[in-house]
Design a protein around this motif. Structure first.
Motif, PDB file in Angstrom:
ATOM      1  N   LYS A 197       0.835  -1.202   0.000  1.00  0.00           N
ATOM      2  CA  LYS A 197       0.000   0.000   0.000  1.00  0.00           C
ATOM      3  C   LYS A 197       0.868   1.250   0.000  1.00  0.00           C
ATOM      4  O   LYS A 197       0.558   2.232  -0.666  1.00  0.00           O
ATOM      5  CB  LYS A 197      -0.944  -0.007   1.216  1.00  0.00           C
ATOM      6  CG  LYS A 197      -2.105  -0.945   1.062  1.00  0.00           C
ATOM      7  CD  LYS A 197      -3.059  -0.803   2.220  1.00  0.00           C
ATOM      8  CE  LYS A 197      -4.237  -1.745   2.073  1.00  0.00           C
ATOM      9  NZ  LYS A 197      -5.177  -1.640   3.154  1.00  0.00           N
ATOM     10  N   LYS A 198       1.972   1.227   0.763  1.00  0.00           N
ATOM     11  CA  LYS A 198       2.863   2.380   0.815  1.00  0.00           C
ATOM     12  C   LYS A 198       3.536   2.598  -0.550  1.00  0.00           C
ATOM     13  O   LYS A 198       3.682   3.724  -1.002  1.00  0.00           O
ATOM     14  CB  LYS A 198       3.916   2.195   1.904  1.00  0.00           C
ATOM     15  CG  LYS A 198       3.388   2.347   3.296  1.00  0.00           C
ATOM     16  CD  LYS A 198       4.497   2.193   4.302  1.00  0.00           C
ATOM     17  CE  LYS A 198       3.950   2.300   5.725  1.00  0.00           C
ATOM     18  NZ  LYS A 198       4.986   2.090   6.727  1.00  0.00           N
ATOM     19  N   ILE A 199       3.937   1.484  -1.184  1.00  0.00           N
ATOM     20  CA  ILE A 199       4.593   1.600  -2.495  1.00  0.00           C
ATOM     21  C   ILE A 199       3.621   2.169  -3.529  1.00  0.00           C
ATOM     22  O   ILE A 199       3.970   3.068  -4.287  1.00  0.00           O
ATOM     23  CB  ILE A 199       5.144   0.238  -2.948  1.00  0.00           C
ATOM     24  CG1 ILE A 199       6.315  -0.166  -2.052  1.00  0.00           C
ATOM     25  CG2 ILE A 199       5.577   0.276  -4.413  1.00  0.00           C
ATOM     26  CD1 ILE A 199       6.828  -1.554  -2.325  1.00  0.00           C
ATOM     27  N   THR A 200       2.402   1.678  -3.559  1.00  0.00           N
ATOM     28  CA  THR A 200       1.428   2.188  -4.519  1.00  0.00           C
ATOM     29  C   THR A 200       1.024   3.611  -4.180  1.00  0.00           C
ATOM     30  O   THR A 200       0.766   4.413  -5.078  1.00  0.00           O
ATOM     31  CB  THR A 200       0.172   1.301  -4.571  1.00  0.00           C
ATOM     32  OG1 THR A 200      -0.345   1.119  -3.256  1.00  0.00           O
ATOM     33  CG2 THR A 200       0.467  -0.018  -5.229  1.00  0.00           C
ATOM     34  N   LEU A 201       0.979   3.941  -2.886  1.00  0.00           N
ATOM     35  CA  LEU A 201       0.641   5.302  -2.467  1.00  0.00           C
ATOM     36  C   LEU A 201       1.701   6.292  -2.953  1.00  0.00           C
ATOM     37  O   LEU A 201       1.379   7.389  -3.393  1.00  0.00           O
ATOM     38  CB  LEU A 201       0.502   5.356  -0.935  1.00  0.00           C
ATOM     39  CG  LEU A 201       0.070   6.698  -0.355  1.00  0.00           C
ATOM     40  CD1 LEU A 201      -1.333   7.040  -0.819  1.00  0.00           C
ATOM     41  CD2 LEU A 201       0.144   6.644   1.149  1.00  0.00           C
ATOM     42  N   PHE A 202       2.968   5.918  -2.932  1.00  0.00           N
ATOM     43  CA  PHE A 202       4.045   6.799  -3.396  1.00  0.00           C
ATOM     44  C   PHE A 202       4.279   6.696  -4.909  1.00  0.00           C
ATOM     45  O   PHE A 202       4.750   7.643  -5.526  1.00  0.00           O
ATOM     46  CB  PHE A 202       5.350   6.487  -2.652  1.00  0.00           C
ATOM     47  CG  PHE A 202       5.332   6.926  -1.221  1.00  0.00           C
ATOM     48  CD1 PHE A 202       5.244   8.273  -0.904  1.00  0.00           C
ATOM     49  CD2 PHE A 202       5.388   5.996  -0.191  1.00  0.00           C
ATOM     50  CE1 PHE A 202       5.231   8.680   0.421  1.00  0.00           C
ATOM     51  CE2 PHE A 202       5.369   6.400   1.125  1.00  0.00           C
ATOM     52  CZ  PHE A 202       5.284   7.744   1.445  1.00  0.00           C
ATOM     53  N   SER A 203       3.962   5.553  -5.491  1.00  0.00           N
ATOM     54  CA  SER A 203       4.253   5.375  -6.920  1.00  0.00           C
ATOM     55  C   SER A 203       3.295   6.158  -7.817  1.00  0.00           C
ATOM     56  O   SER A 203       3.704   6.672  -8.851  1.00  0.00           O
ATOM     57  CB  SER A 203       4.259   3.902  -7.290  1.00  0.00           C
ATOM     58  OG  SER A 203       2.980   3.345  -7.113  1.00  0.00           O
ATOM     59  N   PHE A 204       2.012   6.267  -7.434  1.00  0.00           N
ATOM     60  CA  PHE A 204       1.068   7.023  -8.261  1.00  0.00           C
ATOM     61  C   PHE A 204       1.448   8.493  -8.380  1.00  0.00           C
ATOM     62  O   PHE A 204       1.473   9.038  -9.493  1.00  0.00           O
ATOM     63  CB  PHE A 204      -0.373   6.856  -7.740  1.00  0.00           C
ATOM     64  CG  PHE A 204      -0.999   5.546  -8.122  1.00  0.00           C
ATOM     65  CD1 PHE A 204      -1.086   5.163  -9.461  1.00  0.00           C
ATOM     66  CD2 PHE A 204      -1.510   4.705  -7.164  1.00  0.00           C
ATOM     67  CE1 PHE A 204      -1.663   3.969  -9.817  1.00  0.00           C
ATOM     68  CE2 PHE A 204      -2.088   3.507  -7.513  1.00  0.00           C
ATOM     69  CZ  PHE A 204      -2.158   3.131  -8.836  1.00  0.00           C
ATOM     70  N   PRO A 205       1.745   9.196  -7.303  1.00  0.00           N
ATOM     71  CA  PRO A 205       2.174  10.595  -7.462  1.00  0.00           C
ATOM     72  C   PRO A 205       3.478  10.721  -8.244  1.00  0.00           C
ATOM     73  O   PRO A 205       3.664  11.681  -9.005  1.00  0.00           O
ATOM     74  CB  PRO A 205       2.346  11.090  -6.033  1.00  0.00           C
ATOM     75  CG  PRO A 205       1.536  10.186  -5.192  1.00  0.00           C
ATOM     76  CD  PRO A 205       1.540   8.871  -5.894  1.00  0.00           C
ATOM     77  N   LEU A 206       4.380   9.743  -8.036  1.00  0.00           N
ATOM     78  CA  LEU A 206       5.641   9.799  -8.763  1.00  0.00           C
ATOM     79  C   LEU A 206       5.416   9.635 -10.274  1.00  0.00           C
ATOM     80  O   LEU A 206       5.982  10.372 -11.077  1.00  0.00           O
ATOM     81  CB  LEU A 206       6.589   8.708  -8.244  1.00  0.00           C
ATOM     82  CG  LEU A 206       7.976   8.686  -8.871  1.00  0.00           C
ATOM     83  CD1 LEU A 206       8.730   9.968  -8.544  1.00  0.00           C
ATOM     84  CD2 LEU A 206       8.743   7.473  -8.403  1.00  0.00           C
ATOM     85  N   VAL A 207       4.581   8.706 -10.664  1.00  0.00           N
ATOM     86  CA  VAL A 207       4.266   8.491 -12.090  1.00  0.00           C
ATOM     87  C   VAL A 207       3.557   9.722 -12.652  1.00  0.00           C
ATOM     88  O   VAL A 207       3.843  10.173 -13.767  1.00  0.00           O
ATOM     89  CB  VAL A 207       3.414   7.219 -12.269  1.00  0.00           C
ATOM     90  CG1 VAL A 207       2.849   7.124 -13.672  1.00  0.00           C
ATOM     91  CG2 VAL A 207       4.228   5.984 -11.954  1.00  0.00           C
ATOM     92  N   ALA A 208       2.648  10.301 -11.896  1.00  0.00           N
ATOM     93  CA  ALA A 208       1.937  11.494 -12.355  1.00  0.00           C
ATOM     94  C   ALA A 208       2.908  12.660 -12.542  1.00  0.00           C
ATOM     95  O   ALA A 208       2.816  13.419 -13.516  1.00  0.00           O
ATOM     96  CB  ALA A 208       0.834  11.858 -11.365  1.00  0.00           C
ATOM     97  N   LEU A 209       3.847  12.809 -11.640  1.00  0.00           N
ATOM     98  CA  LEU A 209       4.831  13.881 -11.746  1.00  0.00           C
ATOM     99  C   LEU A 209       5.728  13.686 -12.967  1.00  0.00           C
ATOM    100  O   LEU A 209       5.995  14.625 -13.724  1.00  0.00           O
ATOM    101  CB  LEU A 209       5.685  13.930 -10.473  1.00  0.00           C
ATOM    102  CG  LEU A 209       6.756  15.018 -10.441  1.00  0.00           C
ATOM    103  CD1 LEU A 209       6.110  16.388 -10.432  1.00  0.00           C
ATOM    104  CD2 LEU A 209       7.666  14.832  -9.256  1.00  0.00           C
ATOM    105  N   LEU A 210       6.190  12.468 -13.189  1.00  0.00           N
ATOM    106  CA  LEU A 210       7.054  12.201 -14.331  1.00  0.00           C
ATOM    107  C   LEU A 210       6.317  12.359 -15.659  1.00  0.00           C
ATOM    108  O   LEU A 210       6.865  12.857 -16.634  1.00  0.00           O
ATOM    109  CB  LEU A 210       7.673  10.805 -14.221  1.00  0.00           C
ATOM    110  CG  LEU A 210       8.696  10.609 -13.099  1.00  0.00           C
ATOM    111  CD1 LEU A 210       9.139   9.151 -13.042  1.00  0.00           C
ATOM    112  CD2 LEU A 210       9.884  11.520 -13.295  1.00  0.00           C
TER     113      LEU A 210
END
Length: 130
Positions: free
Chosen positions: A5-18
């Motif tokens: 859950k923590k990985i997906t919580l941080f990965s979505f904003p990171l993908v959106a930013l990139l």
């Protein structure tokens, strides 16, 4: 499970930013600078091309053959008839030397009489009317 859950919580904003960086990376406009001499050359070339009229006037063909002999024939013609212009035309498989630019066939025939004294194989080329 908590780690996932923590990985997906941080990965979505990171993908959106990139991906937002990729979206905005193509908006910069390029400015191409061209030397003004090139533009002058293009204008001069257009003038010359518009002045070349091969198919709308009568011509006289004085020679056909290979390129070297065509050049020699054109140079010799220009020495003999300096007032009349001439050009070399490629027509597969040989080159032709065409001279003059006559509005009517009568003008071409008059010139042909004097040209035939030196170039016995000279003939009149009629314009391509479409």
């Amino acid at each position: 499970m908590k780690t996932l859950k923590k990985i997906t919580l941080f990965s979505f904003p990171l993908v959106a930013l990139l991906s937002s960086q990729n979206i905005f990376s193509q908006t910069k406009k390029s400015n191409i600078e061209q030397d003004e001499k090139i533009e002058k050359l293009v204008v001069e070339k257009r003038k010359n091309n518009s002045a070349i009229t091969i198919n709308d006037k009568f011509k006289i063909q004085i020679f056909f053959g290979n390129i070297e002999d065509s050049k020699k024939a054109l140079l010799a013609f220009k020495k003999d008839f300096s007032q009349t212009d001439g050009t070399i035309i490629f027509s597969n498989p040989s080159y032709k030397v065409w001279v003059g630019s006559f509005k009517s066939k009568i003008e071409a025939e008059k010139a042909l009489l004097t040209i035939k004294k030196k170039y016995t194989t000279a003939v009149i080329i009629e314009p391509n009317k479409k």
